[in-house]
Design an enzyme around this catalytic site. Structure first.
Site, PDB file in Angstrom:
ATOM      1  N   LYS A  45      84.557  33.887  48.976  1.00 48.40           N
ATOM      2  CA  LYS A  45      84.155  32.957  50.044  1.00 48.40           C
ATOM      3  C   LYS A  45      85.173  33.069  51.175  1.00 48.40           C
ATOM      4  CE  LYS A  45      81.563  29.461  47.609  1.00 48.40           C
ATOM      5  NZ  LYS A  45      81.307  30.327  46.470  1.00 48.40           N
ATOM      6  N   ASP A  92      79.996  35.605  49.839  1.00 52.32           N
ATOM      7  CA  ASP A  92      79.110  34.446  49.690  1.00 52.32           C
ATOM      8  C   ASP A  92      78.854  33.843  51.066  1.00 52.32           C
ATOM      9  OD1 ASP A  92      79.155  34.701  46.945  1.00 52.32           O
ATOM     10  OD2 ASP A  92      80.429  32.948  46.585  1.00 52.32           O
ATOM     11  N   MET A  93      77.745  33.114  51.205  1.00 54.23           N
ATOM     12  CA  MET A  93      77.495  32.422  52.471  1.00 54.23           C
ATOM     13  C   MET A  93      77.772  30.936  52.280  1.00 54.23           C
ATOM     14  SD  MET A  93      76.850  32.989  55.579  1.00 54.23           S
ATOM     15  CE  MET A  93      75.939  34.513  55.881  1.00 54.23           C
ATOM     16  N   GLN A 105      70.690  32.808  53.152  1.00 52.85           N
ATOM     17  CA  GLN A 105      70.097  31.584  52.573  1.00 52.85           C
ATOM     18  C   GLN A 105      68.704  31.335  53.158  1.00 52.85           C
ATOM     19  OE1 GLN A 105      73.375  29.770  54.398  1.00 52.85           O
ATOM     20  NE2 GLN A 105      74.419  29.182  52.513  1.00 52.85           N
ATOM     21  N   ARG A 164      72.190  39.583  48.959  1.00 52.84           N
ATOM     22  CA  ARG A 164      71.766  38.621  47.920  1.00 52.84           C
ATOM     23  C   ARG A 164      70.996  37.519  48.645  1.00 52.84           C
ATOM     24  NH1 ARG A 164      76.550  35.303  46.010  1.00 52.84           N
ATOM     25  NH2 ARG A 164      77.059  37.015  44.625  1.00 52.84           N
ATOM     26  N   LYS A 174      68.577  30.337  47.911  1.00 50.55           N
ATOM     27  CA  LYS A 174      67.897  29.260  48.648  1.00 50.55           C
ATOM     28  C   LYS A 174      68.872  28.540  49.575  1.00 50.55           C
ATOM     29  CE  LYS A 174      64.291  28.489  45.226  1.00 50.55           C
ATOM     30  NZ  LYS A 174      63.567  27.525  44.372  1.00 50.55           N
ATOM     31  N   THR A 216      68.227  33.558  41.846  1.00 50.62           N
ATOM     32  CA  THR A 216      67.538  32.280  41.641  1.00 50.62           C
ATOM     33  C   THR A 216      67.272  32.085  40.155  1.00 50.62           C
ATOM     34  OG1 THR A 216      65.575  30.989  42.241  1.00 50.62           O
ATOM     35  CG2 THR A 216      65.236  33.338  41.962  1.00 50.62           C
ATOM     36  N   HIS A 217      67.042  30.799  39.771  1.00 46.66           N
ATOM     37  CA  HIS A 217      66.596  30.508  38.400  1.00 46.66           C
ATOM     38  C   HIS A 217      65.139  30.087  38.416  1.00 46.66           C
ATOM     39  CE1 HIS A 217      70.779  29.333  39.230  1.00 46.66           C
ATOM     40  NE2 HIS A 217      71.014  30.113  38.205  1.00 46.66           N
ATOM     41  N   ARG A 257      76.466  22.220  41.761  1.00 48.71           N
ATOM     42  CA  ARG A 257      75.582  22.447  40.606  1.00 48.71           C
ATOM     43  C   ARG A 257      74.956  21.129  40.144  1.00 48.71           C
ATOM     44  NH1 ARG A 257      77.268  26.616  42.475  1.00 48.71           N
ATOM     45  NH2 ARG A 257      75.384  26.214  43.628  1.00 48.71           N
TER      46      ARG A 257
HETATM   47  P1  FDA Z   1      65.720  25.647  42.378  1.00 47.53           P
HETATM   48  O1  FDA Z   1      66.792  24.741  42.873  1.00 47.53           O
HETATM   49  O2  FDA Z   1      64.330  25.460  42.892  1.00 47.53           O
HETATM   50  O3  FDA Z   1      65.716  25.617  40.805  1.00 47.53           O
HETATM   51  C1  FDA Z   1      64.761  26.317  40.015  1.00 47.53           C
HETATM   52  C2  FDA Z   1      65.020  25.960  38.558  1.00 47.53           C
HETATM   53  O4  FDA Z   1      66.291  26.485  38.175  1.00 47.53           O
HETATM   54  C3  FDA Z   1      65.154  24.446  38.293  1.00 47.53           C
HETATM   55  O5  FDA Z   1      63.935  23.856  38.053  1.00 47.53           O
HETATM   56  C4  FDA Z   1      66.063  24.439  37.098  1.00 47.53           C
HETATM   57  O6  FDA Z   1      65.313  24.696  35.935  1.00 47.53           O
HETATM   58  C5  FDA Z   1      66.986  25.601  37.343  1.00 47.53           C
HETATM   59  N1  FDA Z   1      68.237  25.182  38.015  1.00 47.53           N
HETATM   60  C6  FDA Z   1      68.555  25.316  39.315  1.00 47.53           C
HETATM   61  N2  FDA Z   1      69.789  24.860  39.573  1.00 47.53           N
HETATM   62  C7  FDA Z   1      70.254  24.417  38.399  1.00 47.53           C
HETATM   63  C8  FDA Z   1      71.478  23.825  37.995  1.00 47.53           C
HETATM   64  N3  FDA Z   1      72.481  23.599  38.857  1.00 47.53           N
HETATM   65  N4  FDA Z   1      71.616  23.487  36.688  1.00 47.53           N
HETATM   66  C9  FDA Z   1      70.632  23.709  35.789  1.00 47.53           C
HETATM   67  N5  FDA Z   1      69.465  24.280  36.123  1.00 47.53           N
HETATM   68  C10 FDA Z   1      69.274  24.622  37.395  1.00 47.53           C
HETATM   69  N6  FDA Z   1      74.193  29.307  47.640  1.00 47.53           N
HETATM   70  C11 FDA Z   1      74.773  29.424  48.860  1.00 47.53           C
HETATM   71  O7  FDA Z   1      74.560  28.578  49.721  1.00 47.53           O
HETATM   72  N7  FDA Z   1      75.613  30.489  49.121  1.00 47.53           N
HETATM   73  C12 FDA Z   1      75.855  31.464  48.202  1.00 47.53           C
HETATM   74  O8  FDA Z   1      76.599  32.404  48.478  1.00 47.53           O
HETATM   75  C13 FDA Z   1      75.236  31.349  46.917  1.00 47.53           C
HETATM   76  N8  FDA Z   1      75.448  32.275  45.941  1.00 47.53           N
HETATM   77  C14 FDA Z   1      74.701  32.229  44.771  1.00 47.53           C
HETATM   78  C15 FDA Z   1      74.775  33.251  43.831  1.00 47.53           C
HETATM   79  C16 FDA Z   1      73.917  33.262  42.730  1.00 47.53           C
HETATM   80  C17 FDA Z   1      73.990  34.393  41.751  1.00 47.53           C
HETATM   81  C18 FDA Z   1      72.973  32.200  42.545  1.00 47.53           C
HETATM   82  C19 FDA Z   1      72.016  32.204  41.397  1.00 47.53           C
HETATM   83  C20 FDA Z   1      72.945  31.168  43.432  1.00 47.53           C
HETATM   84  C21 FDA Z   1      73.799  31.148  44.542  1.00 47.53           C
HETATM   85  N9  FDA Z   1      73.762  30.096  45.450  1.00 47.53           N
HETATM   86  C22 FDA Z   1      74.400  30.238  46.670  1.00 47.53           C
HETATM   87  C23 FDA Z   1      73.102  28.814  45.086  1.00 47.53           C
HETATM   88  C24 FDA Z   1      71.663  28.738  45.587  1.00 47.53           C
HETATM   89  O9  FDA Z   1      71.656  28.574  46.980  1.00 47.53           O
HETATM   90  C25 FDA Z   1      70.916  27.566  44.930  1.00 47.53           C
HETATM   91  O10 FDA Z   1      71.546  26.361  45.286  1.00 47.53           O
HETATM   92  C26 FDA Z   1      70.827  27.648  43.416  1.00 47.53           C
HETATM   93  O11 FDA Z   1      70.565  28.952  43.004  1.00 47.53           O
HETATM   94  C27 FDA Z   1      69.715  26.740  42.848  1.00 47.53           C
HETATM   95  O12 FDA Z   1      68.495  27.135  43.342  1.00 47.53           O
HETATM   96  P2  FDA Z   1      67.389  28.003  42.555  1.00 47.53           P
HETATM   97  O13 FDA Z   1      67.162  29.236  43.359  1.00 47.53           O
HETATM   98  O14 FDA Z   1      67.801  28.258  41.174  1.00 47.53           O
HETATM   99  O15 FDA Z   1      66.070  27.176  42.700  1.00 47.53           O
END
Ligand code: FDA
Length: 306
Positions: free
Chosen positions: A97, A131-132, A162, A183, A186, A225-226, A288
């Protein structure tokens, strides 16, 4: 952004909450999302992940430093982590970062720090991803990325975009022209509606558009993403467009959706686990919890088990 998420992100900057959670949080629940406080503990966890077929990106926790000394220490730690990866034969790259490397102190000082880190990435034939962070830092982050890209190219440095930001489509278009390795996420920060979609459905739709745009441009794309729906959509999209598996990977956070990570490995996809380590875990941990308030229940349950 939901009301609960806003409240949690706001509370996470409250000094009393910060002190209290920093003191007890690791014991109660942050360990679920953080591989270890030391490099030794982290190496053990990375080896376990690698043994399961997962690759890793290591992230030394820390952000928003205010002194050059702190930034230089973080730079040295990133450089050292490339050495550890080589010595321990880990299948891992590194994420950083820029506010941990002095971006808020002076942009050219931060670029100097990154110069040293990418030089080490190149020397060890490895890769560093920037990272952003929050929206006021996006322009400077892209400027620094562009300068580094000129020096070492896409094999050694990548960036994060993002989907919640209105500007991202244009950024991906520009970065796609030079075939940058991106990468797509969201977005995890509290942003005003002037710069970011307030509705989740728009963030999700924009996410798919960015992945499609970057993959169709022939660029390496990390789908981070998850979200089951996005992952399934990506699988279908790459199959329909004959996009080779060497052009993309899935990425997820350490401790989240572990069974989905392993399922994708079994299906033959590359899956990288973003693996944070270090003592400065509090801001990361708060994001988180904000993403999924149910995580706060998990932390409380650990507290009452003590
Ligand atoms: P969404 O929030 O819609 O979640 C989809 C599903 O995933 C949920 O229903 C739940 O089941 C599961 N889930 C999501 N978050 C969870 C949590 N905290 N605990 C448990 N389950 C969870 N952001 C950013 O601004 N700058 C960055 O550089 C990065 N880098 C980064 C790297 C990687 C490898 C990942 C996976 C994520 C990031 N992020 C990030 C974070 C990203 O912006 C986002 O906040 C999270 O990934 C959560 O969003 P989802 O895409 O998972 O979707």
């Amino acid at each position: 952004m939901s009301f609960t998420r806003k409240v949690i992100l706001t509370l996470s900057t409250n000094p009393f909450v910060t002190r209290f959670v920093s003191k007890y949080g690791m014991k109660w629940g942050a360990a679920r999302f953080v591989a270890g406080e030391t490099m030794d503990e982290t190496v053990t966890k990375v080896k376990e992940l690698n043994a399961k077929g997962l690759v890793v990106t290591l992230d030394l926790l820390g952000e928003s430093v205010t002194t050059r000394k702190e930034a230089e220490a973080a730079t040295q730690a990133a450089i050292d982590s490339f050495e550890v990866i080589r010595k321990e034969n880990l299948d891992s790259n590194v994420s950083v970062k820029l506010t941990q490397l002095g971006l808020d102190i002076d942009e050219s000082f931060c670029l100097d720090q990154m110069d040293r880190i990418v030089a080490k990435a190149r020397e060890t034939d490895n890769f560093v991803r920037i990272d952003m962070e929050d929206s006021p830092r996006v322009d400077a982050t892209i400027r620094i990325f562009d300068a580094l890209f000129e020096r070492v190219g896409k094999q050694h440095v990548g960036l994060v975009i993002q989907s919640y930001l209105y500007r991202s489509q244009e950024d991906v278009r520009k970065l796609g022209k030079k075939k940058a390795n991106l990468r797509i996420v969201k977005g995890a920060y509290k942003e005003p509606k002037e710069v970011a979609y307030p509705d989740k459905k728009d963030v999700d739709r924009a996410y798919l558009e960015l992945v499609e745009q970057h993959l169709k441009n022939g660029c390496y794309t990390a789908v981070a993403t998850h979200d089951d729906a996005i992952i399934n959509w990506t699988k279908q999209f790459v199959a329909d467009h004959d996009i080779p598996r060497s052009q993309f990977e899935f990425q997820m956070l350490y401790g989240i959706a572990e069974s989905l990570q392993l399922q994708l490995v079994r299906e033959g996809y590359k899956v990288r686990v973003y693996t944070p380590y270090g003592k400065d875990w509090y801001p990361y941990f708060s994001r988180r919890i904000a993403e999924r308030p149910a995580n706060a229940l998990f932390v409380l349950k650990s507290f009452f088990r003590k």
